[in-house]
Design a protein around this motif. Sequence first.
Motif, mmCIF file in Angstrom:
data_model
loop_
_atom_site.group_PDB
_atom_site.id
_atom_site.type_symbol
_atom_site.label_atom_id
_atom_site.label_comp_id
_atom_site.label_asym_id
_atom_site.label_seq_id
_atom_site.Cartn_x
_atom_site.Cartn_y
_atom_site.Cartn_z
ATOM 1 N N HIS A 97 0.794 -1.149 -0.089
ATOM 2 C CA HIS A 97 0.305 0.045 0.075
ATOM 3 C C HIS A 97 0.877 1.288 0.009
ATOM 4 O O HIS A 97 0.511 2.139 -0.681
ATOM 5 N N HIS A 98 2.016 1.279 0.885
ATOM 6 C CA HIS A 98 2.750 2.393 0.906
ATOM 7 C C HIS A 98 3.343 2.467 -0.330
ATOM 8 O O HIS A 98 3.750 3.597 -0.860
ATOM 9 N N ARG A 99 3.941 1.519 -1.021
ATOM 10 C CA ARG A 99 4.553 1.484 -2.025
ATOM 11 C C ARG A 99 3.608 2.284 -3.410
ATOM 12 O O ARG A 99 4.341 2.952 -4.088
ATOM 13 N N ILE A 100 2.553 1.808 -3.433
ATOM 14 C CA ILE A 100 1.550 2.262 -4.593
ATOM 15 C C ILE A 100 1.405 3.660 -4.072
ATOM 16 O O ILE A 100 1.230 4.615 -5.311
ATOM 17 N N VAL A 101 1.087 4.044 -3.064
ATOM 18 C CA VAL A 101 0.922 5.559 -2.870
ATOM 19 C C VAL A 101 2.133 6.526 -3.145
ATOM 20 O O VAL A 101 1.947 7.665 -3.573
ATOM 21 N N THR A 102 3.380 5.819 -2.873
ATOM 22 C CA THR A 102 4.554 6.605 -3.196
ATOM 23 C C THR A 102 4.749 6.902 -4.476
ATOM 24 O O THR A 102 5.259 7.636 -5.151
ATOM 25 N N ARG A 103 4.624 5.441 -5.232
ATOM 26 C CA ARG A 103 5.014 5.222 -6.488
ATOM 27 C C ARG A 103 3.913 6.022 -7.500
ATOM 28 O O ARG A 103 4.424 5.860 -8.647
ATOM 29 N N GLN A 104 2.589 5.472 -7.146
ATOM 30 C CA GLN A 104 1.654 5.660 -8.139
ATOM 31 C C GLN A 104 1.537 4.498 -8.931
ATOM 32 O O GLN A 104 0.461 3.820 -8.997
ATOM 33 N N VAL A 105 2.400 4.620 -10.111
ATOM 34 C CA VAL A 105 2.341 3.629 -11.044
ATOM 35 C C VAL A 105 3.773 2.779 -10.908
ATOM 36 O O VAL A 105 4.941 3.174 -10.831
ATOM 37 N N MET A 106 3.613 1.277 -11.121
ATOM 38 C CA MET A 106 4.895 0.540 -11.273
ATOM 39 C C MET A 106 5.228 0.155 -12.228
ATOM 40 O O MET A 106 4.362 -0.090 -13.396
ATOM 41 N N SER A 107 6.404 -0.504 -12.719
ATOM 42 C CA SER A 107 6.993 -0.859 -13.983
ATOM 43 C C SER A 107 6.270 -2.195 -14.144
ATOM 44 O O SER A 107 6.017 -2.926 -13.079
ATOM 45 N N GLU A 108 6.320 -2.929 -15.351
ATOM 46 C CA GLU A 108 5.658 -4.012 -15.352
ATOM 47 C C GLU A 108 6.671 -5.228 -14.775
ATOM 48 O O GLU A 108 5.997 -6.073 -14.300
ATOM 49 N N PRO A 109 8.096 -5.216 -14.984
ATOM 50 C CA PRO A 109 8.821 -5.991 -14.378
ATOM 51 C C PRO A 109 8.643 -6.013 -12.622
ATOM 52 O O PRO A 109 8.626 -6.959 -12.089
ATOM 53 N N GLU A 110 8.518 -4.876 -12.010
ATOM 54 C CA GLU A 110 8.408 -4.730 -10.871
ATOM 55 C C GLU A 110 7.182 -5.263 -10.318
ATOM 56 O O GLU A 110 6.990 -6.128 -9.541
ATOM 57 N N ALA A 111 6.003 -5.052 -10.986
ATOM 58 C CA ALA A 111 4.802 -5.443 -10.721
ATOM 59 C C ALA A 111 4.687 -7.047 -10.866
ATOM 60 O O ALA A 111 4.013 -7.847 -10.033
ATOM 61 N N ALA A 112 5.313 -7.488 -12.017
ATOM 62 C CA ALA A 112 5.383 -9.004 -12.118
ATOM 63 C C ALA A 112 6.219 -9.774 -11.053
ATOM 64 O O ALA A 112 5.503 -10.823 -10.808
ATOM 65 N N SER A 113 6.971 -9.241 -10.411
ATOM 66 C CA SER A 113 8.051 -9.711 -9.279
ATOM 67 C C SER A 113 6.819 -9.949 -7.978
ATOM 68 O O SER A 113 6.802 -10.850 -7.352
ATOM 69 N N VAL A 114 5.978 -8.841 -8.054
ATOM 70 C CA VAL A 114 5.498 -8.899 -6.805
ATOM 71 C C VAL A 114 4.217 -9.730 -7.041
ATOM 72 O O VAL A 114 3.784 -10.653 -5.991
ATOM 73 N N MET A 115 3.384 -10.059 -8.134
ATOM 74 C CA MET A 115 2.587 -10.932 -8.451
ATOM 75 C C MET A 115 2.946 -12.304 -8.415
ATOM 76 O O MET A 115 2.208 -13.194 -7.994
ATOM 77 N N ASP A 116 4.104 -12.402 -9.087
ATOM 78 C CA ASP A 116 4.826 -13.976 -8.754
ATOM 79 C C ASP A 116 4.769 -14.388 -7.453
ATOM 80 O O ASP A 116 4.446 -15.558 -7.174
ATOM 81 N N GLN A 117 5.356 -13.486 -6.552
ATOM 82 C CA GLN A 117 5.340 -14.096 -4.977
ATOM 83 C C GLN A 117 4.099 -14.154 -4.526
ATOM 84 O O GLN A 117 3.978 -15.041 -3.628
ATOM 85 N N LEU A 118 3.254 -13.042 -4.872
ATOM 86 C CA LEU A 118 1.801 -13.426 -4.292
ATOM 87 C C LEU A 118 1.025 -14.556 -4.761
ATOM 88 O O LEU A 118 0.379 -15.242 -4.049
ATOM 89 N N PHE A 119 1.343 -15.050 -6.112
ATOM 90 C CA PHE A 119 0.369 -16.053 -6.637
ATOM 91 C C PHE A 119 1.232 -17.496 -6.083
ATOM 92 O O PHE A 119 0.334 -18.295 -5.697
ATOM 93 N N GLN A 120 2.345 -17.442 -5.404
ATOM 94 C CA GLN A 120 3.150 -18.589 -4.737
ATOM 95 C C GLN A 120 2.451 -18.709 -3.552
ATOM 96 O O GLN A 120 2.217 -19.673 -3.085
ATOM 97 N N ALA A 121 2.300 -17.544 -2.949
ATOM 98 C CA ALA A 121 1.717 -17.449 -1.590
ATOM 99 C C ALA A 121 0.318 -17.999 -1.907
ATOM 100 O O ALA A 121 -0.162 -19.082 -0.952
ATOM 101 N N LEU A 122 -0.572 -17.512 -2.714
ATOM 102 C CA LEU A 122 -2.026 -18.098 -2.758
ATOM 103 C C LEU A 122 -1.896 -19.541 -3.212
ATOM 104 O O LEU A 122 -2.792 -20.362 -2.514
ATOM 105 N N ALA A 123 -1.145 -19.985 -4.100
ATOM 106 C CA ALA A 123 -1.156 -21.258 -4.577
ATOM 107 C C ALA A 123 -1.044 -22.308 -3.466
ATOM 108 O O ALA A 123 -1.562 -23.469 -3.359
ATOM 109 N N HIS A 124 -0.105 -21.885 -2.433
ATOM 110 C CA HIS A 124 0.467 -22.853 -1.487
ATOM 111 C C HIS A 124 -0.922 -22.689 -0.373
ATOM 112 O O HIS A 124 -1.393 -23.824 -0.059
ATOM 113 N N CYS A 125 -1.638 -21.464 -0.177
ATOM 114 C CA CYS A 125 -2.669 -21.582 0.683
ATOM 115 C C CYS A 125 -3.808 -22.267 0.206
ATOM 116 O O CYS A 125 -4.461 -23.134 0.760
ATOM 117 N N HIS A 126 -4.181 -22.415 -1.167
ATOM 118 C CA HIS A 126 -5.281 -22.839 -1.796
ATOM 119 C C HIS A 126 -5.029 -24.387 -1.691
ATOM 120 O O HIS A 126 -5.879 -25.316 -1.527
#
Length: 274
Positions: A97-126
Amino acid sequence: MSEALNENYQICEELGRGRFGVVFRCLSLEDGYSYAVKSIDKKLTQGDSLDAQCLLTEPKILQLLAPQQHVIGLHGLYEDETHLCMVLDLCSASDLHHRIVTRQVMSEPEAASVMDQLFQALAHCHRLGVAHRDIKPDNILFDERNCLKLADFGSAEIFKDGERMSGVVGTPYYVAPEVLAGRDYCEKIDVWSAGVVLYIMLAGFPPFYGDSAVEIFEAVLRANLRFPSRVFQSVSPAAKDLLRRLLCKDVSRRFSAKQALRHPWITSGGGSLT
């Protein structure tokens, strides 16, 4: 703070406050490492059986999910008559949340890194039968190594394979339409919420919005996904394709977390695809 906690950890500075308690940094007297301790005042949950249930559910779920590098780790649980204290991974870097408020928009590689890790977490949970049910940037933390840690499982629910869940939970911008419609739902509500997170990282605003909670809910229920050209003209077709598969109102066609991990935009690290 319980006596047993104080025997094992030195309580340091306050890191933040929530509805039911306070988070402190603490120092392990055994290994010398710093952790976070979430101290919950039981008096503040009296009269609210749902919140009291969450107190018991979150530690149980964290124990079930451990160990997973992208799910916040529970290192100790201490309880006395007045407080419940959970010793957790210390996430000293800013949350998403703080990163989004500070940066407004992220580059695609940076966003992909976040989503890769988030989907790893969600796949494990599910895979282990846990639906988080409140995916949002505030609950996506980072440690000192910039490793994503999914946190705050207070709204999470354990489900059996093929079992549906019910109950309106989540946060207005991020909640899935089937939750608002009052239908029973599956763990793919987390995937929808993750799609909203990705959209916000790339656009700087949510895909479904309004001037009030009611207007936001109406927009979510319509699920009319748009990519305004003034913002998305520089976003790759692959990123938009993934967003369509995450923010798909038809749950049967919506990606699972495991499928999202295999999408070309994720596997390429958000780079241009040829």
